[in-house]
Structure formats: structure tokens, C-alpha cells
Design a protein around this motif. Structure first.
Motif, PDB file in Angstrom:
ATOM      1  N   LEU A 110       4.425   9.513 -11.459  1.00 14.84           N
ATOM      2  CA  LEU A 110       3.166   8.400 -10.667  1.00 14.84           C
ATOM      3  C   LEU A 110       3.277   7.321 -10.341  1.00 14.84           C
ATOM      4  O   LEU A 110       5.368   6.902 -10.683  1.00 14.84           O
ATOM      5  CB  LEU A 110       2.500   8.161 -12.339  1.00 14.84           C
ATOM      6  N   SER A 111       3.599   7.012  -9.071  1.00 15.08           N
ATOM      7  CA  SER A 111       4.002   6.370  -8.222  1.00 15.08           C
ATOM      8  C   SER A 111       2.629   5.558  -7.019  1.00 15.08           C
ATOM      9  O   SER A 111       2.074   6.450  -6.690  1.00 15.08           O
ATOM     10  CB  SER A 111       5.217   6.685  -7.556  1.00 15.08           C
ATOM     11  N   SER A 112       2.676   4.747  -6.372  1.00 11.78           N
ATOM     12  CA  SER A 112       2.128   4.555  -5.194  1.00 11.78           C
ATOM     13  C   SER A 112       2.797   5.099  -4.148  1.00 11.78           C
ATOM     14  O   SER A 112       1.379   5.332  -3.210  1.00 11.78           O
ATOM     15  CB  SER A 112       2.565   3.097  -4.692  1.00 11.78           C
ATOM     16  N   VAL A 113       3.665   5.229  -3.836  1.00 18.25           N
ATOM     17  CA  VAL A 113       4.485   7.128  -2.978  1.00 18.25           C
ATOM     18  C   VAL A 113       3.552   8.171  -3.146  1.00 18.25           C
ATOM     19  O   VAL A 113       3.029   8.213  -2.472  1.00 18.25           O
ATOM     20  CB  VAL A 113       5.295   7.166  -3.010  1.00 18.25           C
ATOM     21  N   LYS A 114       3.385   8.374  -4.491  1.00 16.32           N
ATOM     22  CA  LYS A 114       1.904   9.612  -4.557  1.00 16.32           C
ATOM     23  C   LYS A 114       0.545   9.324  -4.659  1.00 16.32           C
ATOM     24  O   LYS A 114       0.181  10.289  -4.499  1.00 16.32           O
ATOM     25  CB  LYS A 114       2.396  10.971  -6.474  1.00 16.32           C
ATOM     26  N   ASN A 115       0.360   8.043  -4.505  1.00 15.32           N
ATOM     27  CA  ASN A 115      -0.740   7.719  -4.358  1.00 15.32           C
ATOM     28  C   ASN A 115      -1.374   8.001  -5.782  1.00 15.32           C
ATOM     29  O   ASN A 115      -3.009   8.663  -5.382  1.00 15.32           O
ATOM     30  CB  ASN A 115      -1.535   8.418  -3.166  1.00 15.32           C
ATOM     31  N   ASN A 116      -1.015   7.686  -7.031  1.00 20.77           N
ATOM     32  CA  ASN A 116      -1.718   8.297  -8.109  1.00 20.77           C
ATOM     33  C   ASN A 116      -1.785   6.924  -8.827  1.00 20.77           C
ATOM     34  O   ASN A 116      -1.759   7.611 -10.229  1.00 20.77           O
ATOM     35  CB  ASN A 116      -1.257  10.164  -8.912  1.00 20.77           C
ATOM     36  N   VAL A 117      -1.716   5.460  -9.025  1.00 18.90           N
ATOM     37  CA  VAL A 117      -1.758   4.715  -9.324  1.00 18.90           C
ATOM     38  C   VAL A 117      -2.597   4.200  -9.463  1.00 18.90           C
ATOM     39  O   VAL A 117      -3.742   4.363  -8.389  1.00 18.90           O
ATOM     40  CB  VAL A 117      -0.093   4.432  -9.115  1.00 18.90           C
ATOM     41  N   GLY A 118      -2.929   3.385 -10.037  1.00 20.11           N
ATOM     42  CA  GLY A 118      -4.845   2.143  -9.957  1.00 20.11           C
ATOM     43  C   GLY A 118      -4.378   1.023 -10.914  1.00 20.11           C
ATOM     44  O   GLY A 118      -4.056   0.945 -12.303  1.00 20.11           O
TER      45      GLY A 118
ATOM     46  N   ALA B 251       2.406  -8.216  -9.834  1.00 23.44           N
ATOM     47  CA  ALA B 251       0.829  -7.992  -9.804  1.00 23.44           C
ATOM     48  C   ALA B 251       0.043  -7.296  -9.096  1.00 23.44           C
ATOM     49  O   ALA B 251      -0.134  -6.546 -10.507  1.00 23.44           O
ATOM     50  CB  ALA B 251       0.953  -9.639  -8.313  1.00 23.44           C
ATOM     51  N   ASN B 252      -0.425  -7.464  -8.175  1.00 28.63           N
ATOM     52  CA  ASN B 252      -2.140  -6.335  -8.099  1.00 28.63           C
ATOM     53  C   ASN B 252      -1.386  -5.609  -6.959  1.00 28.63           C
ATOM     54  O   ASN B 252      -2.438  -5.381  -5.824  1.00 28.63           O
ATOM     55  CB  ASN B 252      -3.593  -6.969  -8.656  1.00 28.63           C
ATOM     56  N   VAL B 253       0.055  -5.867  -6.181  1.00 33.22           N
ATOM     57  CA  VAL B 253       0.305  -5.388  -4.865  1.00 33.22           C
ATOM     58  C   VAL B 253       1.194  -4.375  -5.105  1.00 33.22           C
ATOM     59  O   VAL B 253       0.953  -3.018  -4.589  1.00 33.22           O
ATOM     60  CB  VAL B 253       1.165  -6.225  -4.556  1.00 33.22           C
ATOM     61  N   ILE B 254       2.032  -4.582  -6.455  1.00 36.84           N
ATOM     62  CA  ILE B 254       3.106  -3.024  -5.702  1.00 36.84           C
ATOM     63  C   ILE B 254       2.846  -2.111  -7.163  1.00 36.84           C
ATOM     64  O   ILE B 254       2.773  -3.014  -7.972  1.00 36.84           O
ATOM     65  CB  ILE B 254       4.386  -3.209  -6.076  1.00 36.84           C
ATOM     66  N   GLY B 255       2.663  -0.767  -6.956  1.00 35.88           N
ATOM     67  CA  GLY B 255       2.014  -0.231  -8.201  1.00 35.88           C
ATOM     68  C   GLY B 255       3.065   0.085  -9.713  1.00 35.88           C
ATOM     69  O   GLY B 255       4.532   0.108  -9.149  1.00 35.88           O
ATOM     70  N   PRO B 256       2.995   0.462  -9.843  1.00 32.16           N
ATOM     71  CA  PRO B 256       3.431   1.048 -11.376  1.00 32.16           C
ATOM     72  C   PRO B 256       4.274   2.608 -11.402  1.00 32.16           C
ATOM     73  O   PRO B 256       4.016   3.109  -9.944  1.00 32.16           O
ATOM     74  CB  PRO B 256       3.043   1.103 -12.609  1.00 32.16           C
ATOM     75  N   LYS B 257       5.619   2.595 -11.794  1.00 30.54           N
ATOM     76  CA  LYS B 257       6.165   4.195 -12.043  1.00 30.54           C
ATOM     77  C   LYS B 257       6.322   4.998 -13.329  1.00 30.54           C
ATOM     78  O   LYS B 257       6.870   3.974 -14.381  1.00 30.54           O
ATOM     79  CB  LYS B 257       7.473   4.568 -11.280  1.00 30.54           C
ATOM     80  N   ILE B 258       6.540   5.449 -13.246  1.00 28.23           N
ATOM     81  CA  ILE B 258       6.647   7.079 -14.591  1.00 28.23           C
ATOM     82  C   ILE B 258       7.349   8.155 -13.807  1.00 28.23           C
ATOM     83  O   ILE B 258       7.377   8.854 -13.199  1.00 28.23           O
ATOM     84  CB  ILE B 258       5.221   6.994 -15.448  1.00 28.23           C
TER      85      ILE B 258
END
Length: 229
Positions: free
Chosen positions: A92-100, A77-84
Motif C-alpha cells: 500500500l502506498s501513494s505510488v501504487k495509488n491505493n491509499v486514502g 498531514a493530508n499530503v503524503i500517503g501512508p505505506k505498508i
């Protein structure tokens, strides 16, 4: 009545044995674990050898030599960010704070596996020209990892869709508002990429209110041979 010598010895040995079992139970020895399992019915904690082994980026099997292990997860949705994840490194992840919101993209050298760049493009309220500037000058063999978040397509124009098609995408031309999308392509690819998934935004099948479910994809990508000079 006084206890005889042999009886005293037997009682003493029994006390020593009970004390040993109690100590193992309290301090976690093997005997204690077995005793605890016997009385409680709990399963013995599996040893590392018993647990399923996970490889780079959580893959269930190792990649062949000269291949890159990867895992992509689109946003929820617009809650949990993606991961690479690439070669067991979270790019890339929400934990690294580099997603949008929009398209989250990592560029990787297809010969060496070296990370070249990471950027996020807001496809709801952003400027698609920034995405075009990012994709147009890619060098031959560059790997392109894409994971969507929230909305990947509102600002997508014909040129952007064509650029993704040239990277091997088969769904970019149809990508729509709030679809979930994960994709790995390459500059100069001769065939369509085998690494692509899309979940269409549909009121009748959405997992979340207004959004489809998140997508997860992993695999092994062969490195390109270096160009002969």
C-alpha cells in the motif's frame, strides 16, 4: 640544443605516464579515482561491501525464520500517503495509488503470510458500517496491518474501537481526530499487540499545522503454526 638518446627516452616515458593518468581520470578507472580524490579531496565512492546493508522492507537486521518482515508508515498531514510493506513487497502506498484518507488496512494470512485483502476506510466523511463489515468476519490468526492518513477517528464508534481492541490495540479506545496511528494486530490474539504507535493531535506539539508528525514502525512478526486437524 638536441636531446640525447637517454633523455629522449625519459621524456617519452614521462609523456606515456601522464597520458595513462589522464585517461584513467577521464574514463573512471581506479587510478583516476585516486588521482581525483588526491587533487579534489573528495571521498572515494564506497563499495557495496562498505555500505550499511538493508534487509526486507529496509530493516537493519534480518528476521528469524518463520517471521514476516514489515514496515508501516502513517500519512504525513493530508499530503503524503501512508505505506505498508510486507516481506519486501509494498502492499500500500501513494505510488501504487491505493491509499486514502482514514484507515488503510491490509489483511494477511497469519499462517502462510499470504495477502488476503487491502481496503481504505474514510473516517472523516465515510460510513463506519463498511469498516465493521470488514472486521467482524475475520478468521482466527488473520494479521491486520493499519496505517492512518489525515483523520483516523471521526467516524469511529464504540463497536469499531472494541473490534480493534480485540485485535490487540491499546489506543483504539482513545484514538481521536487527526491522530497518527500505526498498528499490527491479529484475530484471536491473547495479549496486547507489541506493534502499535500513536501520535496525538495537539496544537502545542504538532509538527505540521493541524497534524502531528508521521509515524514509522517496523519489525518481525512470527507466523502461526497451522491448526491440527
Amino acid at each position: 640544443m638536441r636531446l640525447t638518446g637517454p633523455l629522449k627516452t625519459g621524456v617519452l616515458l614521462l609523456l606515456v605516464g601522464l597520458t595513462w593518468l589522464l585517461a584513467n581520470t577521464l574514463f573512471g578507472g581506479e587510478g583516476g579515482s585516486s588521482l581525483k580524490s588526491f587533487f579534489t579531496g573528495a571521498n572515494v565512492e564506497p563499495t557495496p561491501e562498505m555500505r550499511p546493508r538493508k534487509y526486507k522492507c529496509g530493516l537493519s537486521a534480518p528476521c528469524p525464520p518463520k517471521h514476516l518482515a514489515f514496515r508501516l508508515v502513517s500519512g504525513s498531514a493530508n499530503v503524503i500517503g501512508p505505506k505498508i510493506c510486507l516481506e519486501d513487497k509494498m502492499l500500500l502506498s501513494s505510488v501504487k495509488n491505493n491509499v486514502g484518507r482514514g484507515l488503510n488496512i491490509a489483511l494477511v494470512n497469519g499462517v502462510t503470510g499470504q495477502l488476503l485483502d487491502i481496503k481504505t476506510f474514510d473516517m472523516w466523511a465515510g460510513d463506519v458500517s463498511e469498516l465493521l463489515k470488514f472486521l467482524r468476519p475475520l478468521h482466527e490468526g488473520t494479521l491486520v496491518f493499519v496505517a492512518s492518513f489525515d483523520d483516523p477517528a471521526t467516524k469511529m464508534n464504540d463497536e469499531a474501537r472494541k473490534l480493534f481492541e480485540e485485535l490487540g490495540s491499546t489506543v483504539a479506545k482513545e484514538l481521536a481526530f487527526r491522530d497518527s496511528w500505526v498498528f499490527v494486530g491479529a484475530k484471536g490474539i491473547e495479549n496486547k499487540s507489541p506493534f502499535e504507535q500513536r501520535m496525538k493531535n495537539s496544537k502545542s506539539s504538532n509538527k505540521y499545522e493541524g497534524w502531528p508528525e508521521s509515524l514509522e514502525m517496523d519489525g518481525c512478526i512470527p507466523l502461526r503454526a497451522p491448526l491440527q486437524e
